[in-house]
Design an enzyme around this catalytic site. Structure first.
Site: not given
Ligand code: AMP
Ligand code: TRP
Length: 331
Positions: A112, A197, A200
């Site tokens: 990042k 990946k 979002k």
């Molecule tokens: P975040 O969106 O970074 O707040 O992630 C929230 C949860 O979703 C965390 O446990 C991440 O590891 C999981 N996560 C986010 N993006 C992915 C993805 N593309 N595949 C699998 N798990 C994800």
């Protein structure tokens, strides 16, 4: 009883990656086997450029989606991080235990920070110290297990290291946590760029399936997914990442094994069609429940208020103990 804690950042609309990698598991497995807390980690959303009104909106939306995914607030604690002061209180102590070097080694920070600097922007100091806050989130609740997607395992490892170091230096205070990842779909990839990946906060909409995408939009995105140049449907994450990603998504949605599923398909077209339908079916109940919950925003606010109260009570004794152990005079 195994204590489970996990969180999601309100930095964008939640994706299929969030759902398959984290949320669905939180609702299906973890809440039945364990004493679980699930948190919208809004302080983490301030580590990158942000718009206050958007963070506020996304925080309520994320909380609503946690409930829509099946988390039962009567049995589990669902809350917003900034409503519980113990997270920030403990984060500072953990910054006094962590080193500058170990923070800079975090892959997510490096990626990042490089992206920001490449755009000529600056990096917020909180982006560097973020893993200390995440460790505080986890350690404040005597957490045993942290169900996360693969991208978060390094941060959970750091939380482990900090717990062990703190206990060693200042006396036993924290439970040492461990990350748990799903068997399939621990890392759902972007449909347009299967080497990255599905995140979002990324800008490229066509490769990201959002939890609230209409069925027609989901179908279009999956049907247009980038596949590989090779022939035949083969499960190989290294050589055929596009097809492997679709097989993993299908396996995660239908329950199954990506490798075994690959044998059932002769063409990419048929695989995409079934994957699209499987995703639409998995999202349908979540979207329906989300619609119902949105009709009653007072309900979600009430859940969050009660959740914060419960979380505060759970975290305070451990954080107070850490303050005493590290040498601060009791108030
Ligand atoms: P975040 O969106 O970074 O707040 O992630 C929230 C949860 O979703 C965390 O446990 C991440 O590891 C999981 N996560 C986010 N993006 C992915 C993805 N593309 N595949 C699998 N798990 C994800
Ligand atoms: N850093 C996590 C992410 O980006 C979110 C998070 C913050 C978290 N605190 C946590 C996840 C504590 C699990 C436990 O996905």
């Amino acid at each position: 009883m195994t204590r489970v804690f996990s969180g999601v950042k309100p930095t964008g609309h939640l994706t299929l990656g969030n759902y398959l990698g984290a949320l669905r598991r939180w609702a299906e497995v973890d809440q039945h086997q364990a004493d679980a807390l699930f948190c919208v980690v809004d302080l983490h959303a301030l580590t990158v450029d942000h718009d206050p009104a958007r963070v506020r909106r996304l925080s309520r939306q994320a909380a609503t989606l946690l409930l829509a995914s099946g988390l039962d607030p009567k049995r589990r604690t669902v809350f917003v991080q900034s409503h519980v002061d113990e997270h920030a209180r403990l984060s500072y102590l953990l910054e006094c235990v962590a080193t500058d070097g170990e923070m800079r080694r975090m892959i997510q920070y490096k990626e990042k920070a490089a992206r920001e600097q490449g755009r000529g922007g600056s990096v917020r100091l909180s982006l560097l110290t973020y893993p200390a806050l995440m460790a505080a989130d986890i350690l404040a609740y005597d957490t045993d297990e942290v169900p996360v997607g693969e991208d978060q395992t390094q941060h959970v490892e750091l939380a482990r290291d900090l717990a062990v170091r703190f206990n060693h230096r200042y006396g036993h205070t924290f439970v040492v946590p461990r990350a748990t990842a799903p068997k399939v779909a621990a890392r759902v990839m972007n449909l347009q760029d299967p080497m990255s990946k599905m995140g979002k906060s990324d800008d490229s909409g066509p490769g990201i399936v959002y939890l609230l995408d209409e069925p027609e939009v989901v179908r279009k995105k999956v049907m247009r997914a980038v596949t590989d140049s090779g022939q035949g449907v083969v499960y190989d994450r290294e050589e055929r990442p596009g097809v492997a990603n679709l097989l993993e998504i299908l396996a995660a949605c239908e329950g199954g094994d990506p490798e075994a599923l690959s044998g059932a398909y002769a063409s990419y077209g048929a695989l995409k069609k079934d994957t699209a339908e499987a995703v639409v079916e998995v999202l349908r109940p979540v979207q329906e429940r989300h619609r119902e919950l949105c009709a009653d925003p007072g309900y979600v606010d009430g859940v969050l208020r009660a959740g914060a109260e419960k979380a505060r009570e759970m975290a305070r004794p451990t954080v107070d103990a850490a303050y005493r152990a590290i040498g601060l005079l009791p108030a």
